[in-house]
Enzyme design. Structure first.
Site, short mmCIF file in Angstrom:
data_model
loop_
_atom_site.label_atom_id
_atom_site.label_comp_id
_atom_site.label_asym_id
_atom_site.label_seq_id
_atom_site.Cartn_x
_atom_site.Cartn_y
_atom_site.Cartn_z
N TYR A 35 -6.86 19.31 132.60
CA TYR A 35 -6.17 19.76 130.99
C TYR A 35 -5.73 21.40 131.01
O TYR A 35 -4.65 21.53 130.78
CB TYR A 35 -7.07 19.65 129.93
CG TYR A 35 -6.98 20.35 128.74
CD1 TYR A 35 -5.97 19.94 127.91
CD2 TYR A 35 -7.76 21.40 128.39
CE1 TYR A 35 -5.64 20.58 126.58
CE2 TYR A 35 -7.38 21.88 127.06
CZ TYR A 35 -6.32 21.64 126.52
OH TYR A 35 -6.07 22.48 125.10
N LYS B 275 -2.23 23.26 130.79
CA LYS B 275 -1.65 24.56 130.14
C LYS B 275 -0.94 25.77 130.81
O LYS B 275 -0.25 26.25 130.55
CB LYS B 275 -2.84 25.03 129.34
CG LYS B 275 -3.43 23.87 128.33
CD LYS B 275 -2.23 23.75 127.16
CE LYS B 275 -2.85 22.75 125.98
NZ LYS B 275 -1.59 22.52 125.05
N SER C 100 -4.01 27.85 125.18
CA SER C 100 -5.60 27.84 125.09
C SER C 100 -6.25 28.61 125.92
O SER C 100 -5.79 29.19 127.07
CB SER C 100 -5.90 26.42 125.49
OG SER C 100 -7.38 26.22 125.77
P1 NAD Z 1 -4.62 16.87 117.94
O1 NAD Z 1 -4.90 15.86 119.00
O2 NAD Z 1 -5.14 16.80 116.83
O3 NAD Z 1 -2.92 17.09 117.79
C1 NAD Z 1 -1.87 16.70 118.82
C2 NAD Z 1 -0.76 15.91 118.05
O4 NAD Z 1 0.24 15.67 118.93
C3 NAD Z 1 -1.24 14.54 117.46
O5 NAD Z 1 -0.61 14.45 116.20
C4 NAD Z 1 -0.64 13.76 118.43
O6 NAD Z 1 -0.39 12.38 117.82
C5 NAD Z 1 0.65 14.35 118.93
N1 NAD Z 1 0.91 14.01 120.19
C6 NAD Z 1 0.29 14.12 121.51
N2 NAD Z 1 1.32 13.68 122.32
C7 NAD Z 1 2.41 13.61 121.69
C8 NAD Z 1 3.62 13.13 122.43
N3 NAD Z 1 3.88 12.89 123.85
N4 NAD Z 1 4.90 12.94 121.39
C9 NAD Z 1 4.71 13.02 120.35
N5 NAD Z 1 3.47 13.62 119.68
C10 NAD Z 1 2.27 13.76 120.64
O7 NAD Z 1 -4.86 18.23 118.84
P2 NAD Z 1 -4.84 19.71 118.22
O8 NAD Z 1 -6.44 20.22 118.21
O9 NAD Z 1 -4.05 19.75 116.94
O10 NAD Z 1 -4.16 20.47 119.19
C11 NAD Z 1 -2.90 20.86 119.13
C12 NAD Z 1 -2.39 21.76 120.43
O11 NAD Z 1 -3.32 22.78 120.69
C13 NAD Z 1 -2.62 20.83 121.67
O12 NAD Z 1 -1.46 21.14 122.62
C14 NAD Z 1 -3.84 21.29 122.43
O13 NAD Z 1 -4.05 21.15 123.85
C15 NAD Z 1 -3.92 22.88 121.64
N6 NAD Z 1 -5.04 23.51 121.65
C16 NAD Z 1 -6.20 22.81 120.80
C17 NAD Z 1 -7.47 23.21 120.95
C18 NAD Z 1 -8.57 22.73 119.85
O14 NAD Z 1 -9.62 22.98 120.06
N7 NAD Z 1 -7.91 21.77 119.02
C19 NAD Z 1 -7.98 24.50 121.55
C20 NAD Z 1 -6.77 25.04 122.53
C21 NAD Z 1 -5.46 24.36 122.50
C1 UD1 Z 2 -13.86 22.99 125.24
C2 UD1 Z 2 -13.17 22.37 126.33
C3 UD1 Z 2 -12.13 23.41 126.52
C4 UD1 Z 2 -11.00 23.28 125.14
C5 UD1 Z 2 -11.97 23.33 123.90
C6 UD1 Z 2 -10.94 23.34 122.81
C7 UD1 Z 2 -15.07 21.59 127.86
C8 UD1 Z 2 -15.56 22.17 129.15
N1 UD1 Z 2 -14.09 22.62 127.51
O1 UD1 Z 2 -14.46 24.11 124.89
O2 UD1 Z 2 -11.33 23.32 127.67
O3 UD1 Z 2 -9.97 24.28 125.29
O4 UD1 Z 2 -13.04 22.59 123.86
O5 UD1 Z 2 -11.61 22.91 121.72
O6 UD1 Z 2 -15.00 20.62 127.50
N2 UD1 Z 2 -22.02 22.15 122.68
C9 UD1 Z 2 -23.25 21.39 122.47
N3 UD1 Z 2 -23.21 20.18 122.19
C10 UD1 Z 2 -22.13 19.46 121.76
C11 UD1 Z 2 -20.93 19.99 122.06
C12 UD1 Z 2 -20.79 21.30 122.55
O7 UD1 Z 2 -24.33 22.12 122.59
O8 UD1 Z 2 -22.16 18.08 121.66
C13 UD1 Z 2 -21.75 23.38 123.22
C14 UD1 Z 2 -21.05 23.67 124.42
O9 UD1 Z 2 -21.98 23.84 125.34
C15 UD1 Z 2 -20.57 25.02 124.11
C16 UD1 Z 2 -20.43 24.98 122.35
O10 UD1 Z 2 -21.08 23.92 121.98
O11 UD1 Z 2 -21.33 26.00 124.31
C17 UD1 Z 2 -18.88 24.77 122.32
O12 UD1 Z 2 -18.33 23.79 122.86
P1 UD1 Z 2 -17.03 22.82 122.61
O13 UD1 Z 2 -16.79 22.56 121.11
O14 UD1 Z 2 -17.01 21.60 123.47
O15 UD1 Z 2 -15.93 23.82 122.96
P2 UD1 Z 2 -15.72 24.64 124.33
O16 UD1 Z 2 -16.65 23.95 125.62
O17 UD1 Z 2 -15.85 26.07 124.18
#
Ligand code: NAD
Ligand code: UD1
Length: 334
Positions: A148, A152, A124
């Site tokens: 979190y 990572k 991330s």
């Molecule tokens: P998500 O929660 O939708 O998907 C994660 C999946 O992993 C789920 O299906 C959950 O059931 C499964 N899971 C969690 N722990 C597990 C375990 N111990 N064993 C087996 N399955 C397990 O999340 P996502 O948004 O699809 O994110 C996927 C990955 O990407 C995560 O590692 C997350 O940290 C990373 N990531 C997500 C974002 C985001 O904004 N969505 C941003 C940066 C990084």
């Molecule tokens: C958040 C996480 C980040 C994670 C990322 C993944 C925090 C502090 N950071 O990032 O660690 O990797 O999600 O998806 O939680 N906002 C509003 N109102 C809301 C929600 C968000 O104004 O109800 C604004 C936030 O202030 C930000 C933007 O929208 O400026 C995006 O927010 P968000 O979707 O939560 O993502 P990040 O903060 O970038």
């Protein structure tokens, strides 16, 4: 090629499963459904014409993971499984370290015992901590501002050590910026439990009338309109980044970190306006104080992925909003 996707039933994993299956790869999903539902696998089958292979298991169960690697003759793993709520990680750090860090150790042990040494890891942009300059390139210093983010960072460091210990490992850490949007079918998308933490799922719920308004966290940042700026990337572009990384690892050993972002920053108000025009619905909002821990702006320099992976984000903001809305409408009807 046979690929294991841990967390493949989740938001990013399900979209990547669809893309890889349609690219002709054999996908095995391993998930414990702690943040997803079985129905996602049926939806994947509706899109692709057949279900992926599936193992219901916790990634912390090393022997079950090793069995899956052998049974499906897996050549590479994409590791999505992990917990991702920043707030949850502050109140329950032990769960986060156990699931994310211990889960990855367990996976690595299973891979090592099975001789599988190709891994794409869901990292991330959070590993960059508070941005020291913009756009953020892969040489930007890393740090963590919450548990979190620390999971990572620890995992990335572990993977660097693993790669140094044995040059046969091929590891890509993909540092996602802000994934949004949904598959064009409207069958899969982001479906968070409870009140969403992230902006876009919340905006979609407000547009559909589920919640009265969006709280905009601060309008006094030094950005174009005072609201926070992020690099929102379409989840299908992100999925394509995984395929490109797998192809890159076919030809390259070692540890590699890549930003997956668009390189373009968008403000909260820009996102709300774009969603209003994509959905045709009003998205009321109220400006409230800044959220603790938020930064003013964060966006990627995405050149490295373009040069080395031959990948860049192609879908525009309208497509991100339209697909989110399409999924929201579909989810309400089903
Ligand atoms: P998500 O929660 O939708 O998907 C994660 C999946 O992993 C789920 O299906 C959950 O059931 C499964 N899971 C969690 N722990 C597990 C375990 N111990 N064993 C087996 N399955 C397990 O999340 P996502 O948004 O699809 O994110 C996927 C990955 O990407 C995560 O590692 C997350 O940290 C990373 N990531 C997500 C974002 C985001 O904004 N969505 C941003 C940066 C990084
Ligand atoms: C958040 C996480 C980040 C994670 C990322 C993944 C925090 C502090 N950071 O990032 O660690 O990797 O999600 O998806 O939680 N906002 C509003 N109102 C809301 C929600 C968000 O104004 O109800 C604004 C936030 O202030 C930000 C933007 O929208 O400026 C995006 O927010 P968000 O979707 O939560 O993502 P990040 O903060 O970038």
């Amino acid at each position: 090629m046979n690929i294991l996707l841990t967390g493949g039933a989740g938001y990013i994993g399900s979209h990547t499963t669809v893309l890889l299956m349609q690219a002709g790869l054999h996908v095995c999903v391993l998930d414990n459904f702690c943040n997803s539902e079985q129905i996602v696998l049926e939806r994947i089958a509706r899109i692709t014409g057949k279900p992926p292979s599936f193992v219901e298991a916790d990634v912390c169960n090393t022997s079950v993971v090793a069995d899956a690697l052998k049974r499906y003759e897996v050549q590479a793993v994409i590791h999505f499984a992990g917990l991702k709520a920043v707030g949850g990680s502050v109140t329950q750090p032990i769960n986060y370290y156990a699931n994310n860090v211990q889960g990855t150790i367990s996976l690595l042990q299973a891979m090592q015992s099975s001789g599988v040494k190709t891994l794409v890891f869901s990292s991330s942009a959070t590993v960059y901590g508070n941005p020291q300059y913009l756009p953020i390139d892969e040489s930007h210093p890393t740090s963590a501002t919450n548990p979190y983010g620390r999971t990572k960072l620890h995992i990335e460091e572990m993977l660097t050590d693993v790669s140094r210990s044995d040059p046969a490992w091929r590891i890509a850490c993909l540092r996602y910026f802000n994934p949004v949007g949904a598959h064009e079918s409207g069958l899969i998308g982001e479906n968070p439990r409870g009140v969403p933490n992230n902006l876009m799922p919340l905006v979609a719920q407000v547009a559909s009338g589920l919640r009265p308004y969006v709280q905009v966290f601060g309008n006094d940042y030094s950005t174009s309109d005072g609201t926070g700026v992020r690099d929102y990337i379409h989840v299908m572009d992100l999925a394509e980044g995984h395929l490109a990384a797998l192809q890159y690892l076919q030809k390259n050993v070692g540890w590699h970190g890549f930003n997956l972002g668009t390189g373009k920053g968008r403000s909260v108000l820009e996102m709300i306006r774009a969603f209003e025009s994509a959905s045709g619905q009003a998205v009321p909002f109220k400006v409230v104080p800044r959220r603790v821990g938020d930064v003013a702006a964060c966006y990627a320099k995405a050149n490295k992925a373009c040069e080395l992976l031959g990948w860049s984000a192609k879908r525009d903001l309208a497509s991100m909003c339209e697909s989110t809305w399409n999924f929201r409408i579909n989810a309400k009807e089903q």
